[in-house]
Write a protein that holds these residues in place. Sequence first.
Motif, PDB file in Angstrom:
ATOM      1  N   LEU A 349      45.627  57.271 -35.992  1.00 42.98           N
ATOM      2  CA  LEU A 349      44.123  57.947 -35.729  1.00 42.98           C
ATOM      3  C   LEU A 349      43.335  57.144 -34.431  1.00 42.98           C
ATOM      4  O   LEU A 349      42.683  57.498 -33.595  1.00 42.98           O
ATOM      5  N   HIS A 367      36.135  60.970 -32.076  1.00 44.15           N
ATOM      6  CA  HIS A 367      37.340  60.495 -32.773  1.00 44.15           C
ATOM      7  C   HIS A 367      37.152  59.041 -32.827  1.00 44.15           C
ATOM      8  O   HIS A 367      37.991  58.415 -33.830  1.00 44.15           O
ATOM      9  N   MET A 370      35.350  59.150 -36.040  1.00 40.75           N
ATOM     10  CA  MET A 370      36.538  59.373 -37.292  1.00 40.75           C
ATOM     11  C   MET A 370      37.306  58.235 -37.688  1.00 40.75           C
ATOM     12  O   MET A 370      37.784  57.990 -38.880  1.00 40.75           O
ATOM     13  N   LEU A 373      35.782  55.321 -39.654  1.00 40.26           N
ATOM     14  CA  LEU A 373      35.511  55.732 -41.055  1.00 40.26           C
ATOM     15  C   LEU A 373      36.940  55.596 -41.775  1.00 40.26           C
ATOM     16  O   LEU A 373      36.779  55.278 -42.890  1.00 40.26           O
ATOM     17  N   PHE A 374      37.813  56.412 -41.119  1.00 42.48           N
ATOM     18  CA  PHE A 374      38.958  56.448 -41.749  1.00 42.48           C
ATOM     19  C   PHE A 374      39.659  55.065 -42.064  1.00 42.48           C
ATOM     20  O   PHE A 374      40.346  54.577 -43.163  1.00 42.48           O
ATOM     21  N   LEU A 425      28.220  62.557 -37.929  1.00 44.08           N
ATOM     22  CA  LEU A 425      29.325  63.288 -37.574  1.00 44.08           C
ATOM     23  C   LEU A 425      29.319  64.654 -37.897  1.00 44.08           C
ATOM     24  O   LEU A 425      29.637  65.488 -37.138  1.00 44.08           O
TER      25      LEU A 425
END
Lengths: 430, 388
Positions: A349, A367, A370, A373-374, A425
């Motif tokens: 990612l 992205h 994202m 956060l991931f 988001l």
Amino acid sequence: MFLEYTEDEQAIYDAFAAFFEKECPPEVVRSSEPLGFSQPLWGQLCETGAVGMAMPVAWGGGGASLTELGIVVSLVGAHLAPVPLIEHAVASRLIAELRQIQTGQTSGYTSSQEAFYTPAPIQSNFSQPTLALLESLIDGSKIATLALRPAKPEAPDNSVPDNPAAKADASKTRADSSTSASPAIAKLLPSGAVAEVFLTLSESDNSVDQLIATTSSPSFASLPNTADLPIANRAIFSAGGATGGTDRASDEAFGAMGKLEMSAADNSQPGKSYVLASGEHVLSCYAKALSEWKALTAIALCGLGRRALEIGVDYALERKQFDRPIGSFQAVQHGLADAAVELEAAWYLCQRALWMLDTDQPQAAVHASMSFLFASEAAQKATAAVLHYHGGYGYATEYDIGLYYRRAKGWSLIYDDPTNEYQRLANTLL
Amino acid sequence: MNFALTPLEENFRAELRQFCAEHVTPEVREQTRSGTLHNWELHRKIAERGWLWGAILSELGGGGRSPMEMAVFTEELQLACAPIDGIGNIVLVASVILELGNSFLKSEVVPKLLNGESLVSLGYSEPEAGSDVAACRTKAERDGEQWIINGQKMWTTMAHEADFVILLTRTDPELPKHRGLTMFIVPLDAPGVEIQPVHTIGTERTNATFYDNVRITDNWRLGEVNQGWQVMLACLKYERGFAGGQYPSAPLIEAAKQYAQSHHNSEGTAIIENPVVRERLVRAMIDLEACRVLAYRTAYIAAAGEQFGVEGSMTKLFSSERYQQHCNWFLDMLGPEGLLQWGTAGAHEDGEIEENWRHAPVTTIYGGTSEIQRNNIAEHRLGLPRSR
């Protein structure tokens, strides 16, 4: 698709893996606590050219992509290197980008085929003061950082705690404020304890957004914190001198930043703030810088998590209970396998987010967020699991996993409560 | 690192999107409600385009679409909710026959599978042999030029629509567990084969198949006698290569979003304004992106000609477990009305979320349970000792 390092990327990886292996063993991390900064390591890193590698070639930078910078950053994560590489690189790129826009230059960030450590000829029409500042950012002799949220005017009687330099700055600021704009504090500024230059977005009264650059002496004393991050509160001075917008005025600001020499012990010189740029483009440039910070911090968290997992696997193979290595127990294996899966997903990612930023894809900002956060969650889960499998030793400071556990939280939380980022988001995606 | 698709892959994606828009109609999507995740009309259209042959490696005589093209193929069909559960078995069995099979099987079975005429069911599991598939007891005994098969298989999904089953049997009970096995292709119309439905909580129909003195000629043997485990390993290789089911959450997220945007709670606030709902939707969308990069990475490893078992395990484990989480979140979001099934007045999004929730449990079981995937990752990625 090419979902592994290219030959060039592998060469960067190999060189810097060896560098950090040699120069940044856990003892360096420990001895840099609680400040979270090692001047000798920063100096050595500057010598490699990594610090300016992702600056435009036209400015004397290395012209590397964020993907390439991300390779070094992932190793900073793996070794918990106490150097402000991410903030410095992102802030420097933001300064370069704004300057580029102001002067109508379009050399951009197109990745150069030249190796990043080869000094490139400078092909710009910038003034000498501007070039001097950029040079010091590229060679790392001046450290820059950026605030991750707009600075808010300080409420009266709310003094800045535990930071003598900032206190001195603040009192000076209050004196200034009687005649000019309301003073503000950049709170919990990442790398704020070590950076000379920091950038803040200011929502000014007349609703013109401004990017303020402040130069002042860093305290080299961080606010005591979970992760031993070099964070500090820093005062923003009333932005005198330049009004922003015109080249001449900005040149003045750049020049002053380039020339101003600060030292840790010397608080006699007050700091100065300048309007580096103002207008609509400031917001989008700042947003892009913030996306770069998120994606790079995310890849650092991946590097951190992957190394923590290696530490966990090694420990599980070595530690015996009930006459067997604990790594032979399925309960332990499955927890480690789960960490591996989360980190694998996080890794790609992040790589995709960096690639999107490098190639200016419209979804790049989403992205970046994202992946941040991931990767934050993946790194926190991995370090928590590995600490747990160490048993009581994981809780003891003597073991390195605790260093990883604390930073996984710190590097993630320094930005914001993640629930806020999820809501932002959502505002974009829903 | 580079995540761009080639022009060839982009074109294929565009072609697939157009195909799905035209042929994966709401009626076709509702095929799932019949309990059989296969639609002959759609299947034959896919076969007509040569996409089944295309899925077979060129060194096996197939069309040799790259693993990345196949990743795009499965991605697009899944995003369109096409009922394509039959395709994975076809690609797997045809590939194994082309790699290890005799000329009879190559000419009798493979064309029927790849031209869209026939389906094949997987006959591995038994009542006493699930994850431990080598514990198989179904017996095959030699009788001159023939074999006599007796036993029972479980979870032979699609058998009621299929012409063939790939059958793992025990041919030498004296040999150690993994050595006395032999693989066959068995025509399901052979005398002595009985197919009984097994109904599931996910509406889906699977089967138990019974083999009572089923006689087949030696031509139907796939691979050498007592080498069935080698054939099994080849099967697993192709199964993971095709690896359906990385995007089960995609239609679920769409349905959840649709509901949240068009409904209000009892105080009159739009569901989509609920911060918990918003965070969960975003989390699910991030997870879906994670599934995508894991699937691409698996295809990338396959394209490089390397073993992708670990990457396949990671993708399968992650996508199925997150899917279960998403199903729970979004069914809860509907409140008590979430319990209503399709066709019932008051069922939201025509029961799609409820249907997904009932389907979810099987996804961490079939194709290797989550525990088997974790064992595989621990052993082959992390280098930990085999723990079973």
